[in-house]
Scaffold this motif. Structure first.
Motif, PDB file in Angstrom:
ATOM      1  N   ILE A   2       0.857  -1.176   0.000  1.00 20.91           N
ATOM      2  CA  ILE A   2       0.000   0.000   0.000  1.00 20.91           C
ATOM      3  C   ILE A   2       0.905   1.242   0.000  1.00 20.91           C
ATOM      4  O   ILE A   2       1.925   1.261   0.685  1.00 20.91           O
ATOM      5  CB  ILE A   2      -0.956  -0.030   1.209  1.00 20.91           C
ATOM      6  N   GLU A   6      -2.009   6.234  -0.049  1.00 19.11           N
ATOM      7  CA  GLU A   6      -3.212   5.465   0.285  1.00 19.11           C
ATOM      8  C   GLU A   6      -3.411   5.404   1.797  1.00 19.11           C
ATOM      9  O   GLU A   6      -4.546   5.498   2.282  1.00 19.11           O
ATOM     10  CB  GLU A   6      -3.125   4.066  -0.297  1.00 19.11           C
ATOM     11  N   ALA A  60      -6.375  -2.530   5.544  1.00 21.42           N
ATOM     12  CA  ALA A  60      -4.970  -2.706   5.167  1.00 21.42           C
ATOM     13  C   ALA A  60      -4.217  -3.544   6.192  1.00 21.42           C
ATOM     14  O   ALA A  60      -3.329  -4.321   5.838  1.00 21.42           O
ATOM     15  CB  ALA A  60      -4.296  -1.347   4.998  1.00 21.42           C
TER      16      ALA A  60
END
Length: 78
Positions: A2, A6, A60
């Motif tokens: 990621i 983000e 995430a």
């Protein structure tokens, strides 16, 4: 993996007034140091503040896109 952008966007989506700085510690896009200043943290302890950030990054974190996360959180100074 990621991107730092983000990570920042995910936190800002949950804490719209937040000032967020994200640093990729290893260049591998999975170890981050994040600094968050938000009025949402006012009156809350560090554990609660960190829980709010972890909540914003839940997806995430659960998929292991973020392997390690160092947090610095605070409310804005008056």
């Amino acid at each position: 993996m990621i991107s730092p952008e983000e990570v920042k966007e995910m936190i800002e989506a949950e804490l719209p007034d937040a000032q967020v700085e994200v640093q990729d510690l290893t260049g591998t896009r999975d170890h981050y140091e994040v600094s968050v200043v938000s009025s949402s943290f006012a009156g809350k302890g560090l554990v609660q503040q960190h829980q709010m950030v972890y909540g914003a990054l839940k997806q995430a974190m659960s998929t292991e896109a973020i392997h390690a996360l160092a947090l610095k959180t605070s409310a804005p100074k008056s």
